[in-house]
Design an enzyme around this catalytic site. Structure first.
Site, short mmCIF file in Angstrom:
data_model
loop_
_atom_site.label_atom_id
_atom_site.label_comp_id
_atom_site.label_asym_id
_atom_site.label_seq_id
_atom_site.Cartn_x
_atom_site.Cartn_y
_atom_site.Cartn_z
N ARG A 96 38.84 37.61 -39.29
CA ARG A 96 38.28 36.95 -40.46
C ARG A 96 36.88 37.49 -40.77
O ARG A 96 36.33 38.29 -40.00
CB ARG A 96 38.27 35.44 -40.22
CG ARG A 96 39.67 34.85 -40.16
CD ARG A 96 39.67 33.43 -39.64
NE ARG A 96 38.82 32.55 -40.43
CZ ARG A 96 38.53 31.29 -40.08
NH1 ARG A 96 39.02 30.79 -38.94
NH2 ARG A 96 37.76 30.55 -40.84
N LYS A 114 36.45 35.14 -35.82
CA LYS A 114 35.77 34.80 -37.07
C LYS A 114 34.26 34.76 -36.84
O LYS A 114 33.80 34.16 -35.86
CB LYS A 114 36.29 33.46 -37.58
CG LYS A 114 35.46 32.80 -38.67
CD LYS A 114 34.73 31.61 -38.12
CE LYS A 114 33.87 30.96 -39.18
NZ LYS A 114 32.99 29.90 -38.60
N HIS A 126 45.79 38.12 -25.88
CA HIS A 126 46.79 37.32 -26.58
C HIS A 126 46.38 35.84 -26.68
O HIS A 126 45.69 35.31 -25.82
CB HIS A 126 48.17 37.42 -25.92
CG HIS A 126 48.15 37.52 -24.43
ND1 HIS A 126 49.12 38.16 -23.71
CD2 HIS A 126 47.26 37.09 -23.51
CE1 HIS A 126 48.83 38.11 -22.41
NE2 HIS A 126 47.71 37.45 -22.28
#
Length: 215
Positions: A96, A114, A126
């Site tokens: 993001r 983000k 993961h």
């Protein structure tokens, strides 16, 4: 203004390889380095800059981002961010806005980041969320790690220093700092700073009740 075919032809002349030109969409302002290979269903928009010898896999979207040389991206979305050279992204990764990712980083499957800085050599392999964080170099994130950055009103930053090890299913409740070479035990919820060279364990002790049966 150039049409889609003219844009793709220009990149082909510059040494870019397209596996399926008919399903690839590239804005006119996008720059792509020689030797880059682009798979079907790829969309490159805005002022995106792609380095040399990059591999962009199926169903990838990159918007207003800078991608370093020799990066490998699989089935992911990258928006308003920077990815360093020799980093791997995906599959199914979401970068993001306002992220700066270093070199030789691994952003694996179902990873979301983000507004964060990720240092060189760090691995988020993961099922991990990192938001509003400053992450150092050569850090390993275990599966299921969450940076808990939002309390319902305000967002806070987390700092993780070089060579830390974040155990699986760790919650890092911001604001919090993890020191250099520190470890967090799997399943911990960390609410206080962890000093360098220590192990933090923050979980309930297991209790086994014998002779137990359903009523």
């Amino acid at each position: 203004m150039k049409n889609r075919k003219e844009i793709i032809d220009m990149h082909k002349q510059n040494g870019v390889v397209f596996l399926d030109e008919t399903s690839t969409f590239i804005d006119e302002e996008v720059s792509i380095g020689a030797g880059t290979r682009i798979a079907p269903n790829v969309c490159l928009t805005g002022k995106t800059i792609i380095g040399k010898n990059v591999e962009i896999g199926f169903n990838t979207e990159i918007e207003n981002s800078v991608i370093g040389d020799c990066v490998k991206i699989r089935q992911s979305v990258i928006v308003d961010s920077q990815i360093g050279a020799h980093t791997t992204v995906g599959p199914f990764c979401y970068v993001r806005p306002h992220c700066v990712v270093g070199e030789q980083v691994k952003l694996g499957d179902f990873v979301e980041i983000k507004n964060s800085n990720i240092g060189n050599g760090t691995k988020l392999s993961h099922l991990t969320y990192v938001g509003d964080a400053d992450v150092g170099e050569h850090i390993n994130f275990g599966c299921g790690t969450v940076v808990v950055n939002y309390d319902g009103r305000h967002k806070y930053r987390t700092v993780i220093e070089d060579n830390a090890f974040i155990g699986c299913n760790t919650n890092l409740v911001a604001p919090v700092t993890i020191g250099k070479n520190a470890f967090t035990a799997a399943g911990s919820t960390i609410t206080e700073d962890v000093p360098a060279d220590t192990l933090a364990i923050a979980r309930a002790r297991q209790v086994v009740k014998t002779n137990w049966k359903r009523k």
